[in-house]
Motif scaffolding. Structure first.
Motif, PDB file in Angstrom:
ATOM      1  N   MET A   1       0.809  -1.177  -0.071  1.00 51.73           N
ATOM      2  CA  MET A   1       0.012  -0.032   0.056  1.00 51.73           C
ATOM      3  C   MET A   1       0.808   1.293  -0.176  1.00 51.73           C
ATOM      4  SD  MET A   1      -2.750   1.122   2.891  1.00 51.73           S
ATOM      5  CE  MET A   1      -4.092   0.048   2.557  1.00 51.73           C
ATOM      6  N   ASN A   2       0.545   2.195  -0.984  1.00 50.56           N
ATOM      7  CA  ASN A   2       1.495   3.270  -0.905  1.00 50.56           C
ATOM      8  C   ASN A   2       0.732   4.409   0.025  1.00 50.56           C
ATOM      9  OD1 ASN A   2      -0.886   4.595  -2.023  1.00 50.56           O
ATOM     10  ND2 ASN A   2       0.088   4.554  -4.171  1.00 50.56           N
ATOM     11  N   LEU A   3       1.599   5.664   0.143  1.00 48.88           N
ATOM     12  CA  LEU A   3       1.459   6.502   1.292  1.00 48.88           C
ATOM     13  C   LEU A   3       0.079   7.231   0.971  1.00 48.88           C
ATOM     14  CD1 LEU A   3       2.016   7.834   3.755  1.00 48.88           C
ATOM     15  CD2 LEU A   3       3.474   9.568   2.598  1.00 48.88           C
ATOM     16  N   SER A   5      -2.676   5.761  -0.463  1.00 48.19           N
ATOM     17  CA  SER A   5      -3.962   5.011  -0.196  1.00 48.19           C
ATOM     18  C   SER A   5      -3.957   4.796   1.327  1.00 48.19           C
ATOM     19  CB  SER A   5      -3.711   3.671  -0.853  1.00 48.19           C
ATOM     20  OG  SER A   5      -3.348   3.589  -2.262  1.00 48.19           O
ATOM     21  N   PHE A   6      -2.756   4.752   2.062  1.00 48.15           N
ATOM     22  CA  PHE A   6      -2.755   4.531   3.751  1.00 48.15           C
ATOM     23  C   PHE A   6      -3.392   5.726   4.114  1.00 48.15           C
ATOM     24  CE2 PHE A   6      -0.711   5.502   7.520  1.00 48.15           C
ATOM     25  CZ  PHE A   6      -1.017   4.555   8.229  1.00 48.15           C
ATOM     26  N   ALA A   7      -2.869   7.114   3.655  1.00 51.40           N
ATOM     27  CA  ALA A   7      -3.659   8.343   4.133  1.00 51.40           C
ATOM     28  C   ALA A   7      -5.028   8.394   3.962  1.00 51.40           C
ATOM     29  CB  ALA A   7      -2.678   9.379   3.578  1.00 51.40           C
ATOM     30  N   THR A   9      -7.271   5.902   3.705  1.00 53.91           N
ATOM     31  CA  THR A   9      -7.760   4.977   4.556  1.00 53.91           C
ATOM     32  C   THR A   9      -8.130   5.672   5.912  1.00 53.91           C
ATOM     33  OG1 THR A   9      -6.891   3.085   3.295  1.00 53.91           O
ATOM     34  CG2 THR A   9      -7.766   2.843   5.623  1.00 53.91           C
ATOM     35  N   VAL A  10      -6.645   6.076   6.667  1.00 53.21           N
ATOM     36  CA  VAL A  10      -6.622   6.801   7.825  1.00 53.21           C
ATOM     37  C   VAL A  10      -7.616   7.924   7.807  1.00 53.21           C
ATOM     38  CG1 VAL A  10      -5.398   7.829   9.267  1.00 53.21           C
ATOM     39  CG2 VAL A  10      -4.356   5.981   8.113  1.00 53.21           C
TER      40      VAL A  10
END
Length: 195
Positions: A1-3, A5-7, A9-10
């Motif tokens: 997961m790239n940054l 996609s991670f951000a 989601t968060v």
């Protein structure tokens, strides 16, 4: 997961319990090719909200000063933000936005330039028309309909892409194209505000 996609989601996990998101018109969002996504601006949370709810990753301009903040300078490029010097004609930012559009990316823009203090749609700056004419991309109008109040409905509405080709052919001004974009955003606001 790239940054990104991670951000995404968060941020979605943090905002979802607060607001009742309703997304309308995703079928109008082209699945590929460059898109200039133009929205009204009513709250500081508009960029992350548009970013997490859009069907494709969105690139936003961010104040150049933010890229000097130690914690942010490593994060911002990873979440598709690129710097713009406010109050100046920032050629690097203009070139970056046009390059992104021409390479098939989505660039998010708030044509009013700043948040509306009364929630009403203001006048758009010619930058939106400039990018629409030069970027060779679809222009998708977007309306954010608040209020940003806990547990209240927050709508993001996408309109049909605006065909910019006729404006390019007759060499229309950036101001004229911006007016057309703002007109389409106003129509979305009017059609969905009371529902």
């Amino acid at each position: 997961m790239n940054l990104y996609s991670f951000a995404k989601t968060v941020v979605f996990s943090a905002l979802k319990p607060l607001y009742r998101f309703e997304v309308i018109g995703t079928e109008h969002f082209p699945k590929d090719g460059g898109i200039l996504l133009c929205s009204n601006h009513i709250n500081a949370l508009d960029p992350p909200v548009v970013g997490i709810l859009a069907p494709r990753p969105v690139h936003f301009m961010a104040k150049a000063e933010l890229f000097n903040v130690p914690l942010l300078k490593g994060i911002l490029p990873g979440v598709n933000a690129f710097p713009v010097k406010r109050g100046l004609s920032d050629r690097d930012a203009l070139r970056t936005a046009i390059k992104l559009l021409k390479s098939g990316e989505v660039v998010g823009l708030f044509p009013e330039g700043t948040r509306s203090k009364d929630g009403k749609l203001g006048k758009g700056f010619s930058g939106a028309g400039f990018f629409a004419l030069r970027g060779e991309a679809n222009v998708v109008p977007c309306a954010i309909i608040g209020p940003y109040k806990p547990f209240k409905k927050l709508k993001v509405v996408y309109g049909e892409p605006i065909d910019i080709a006729p404006y390019r052919e007759r060499k229309a001004s950036a101001d004229e194209v911006t007016e057309k974009i703002m007109e389409k955003i106003a129509e979305l606001l009017e059609a969905h505000q009371s529902k």
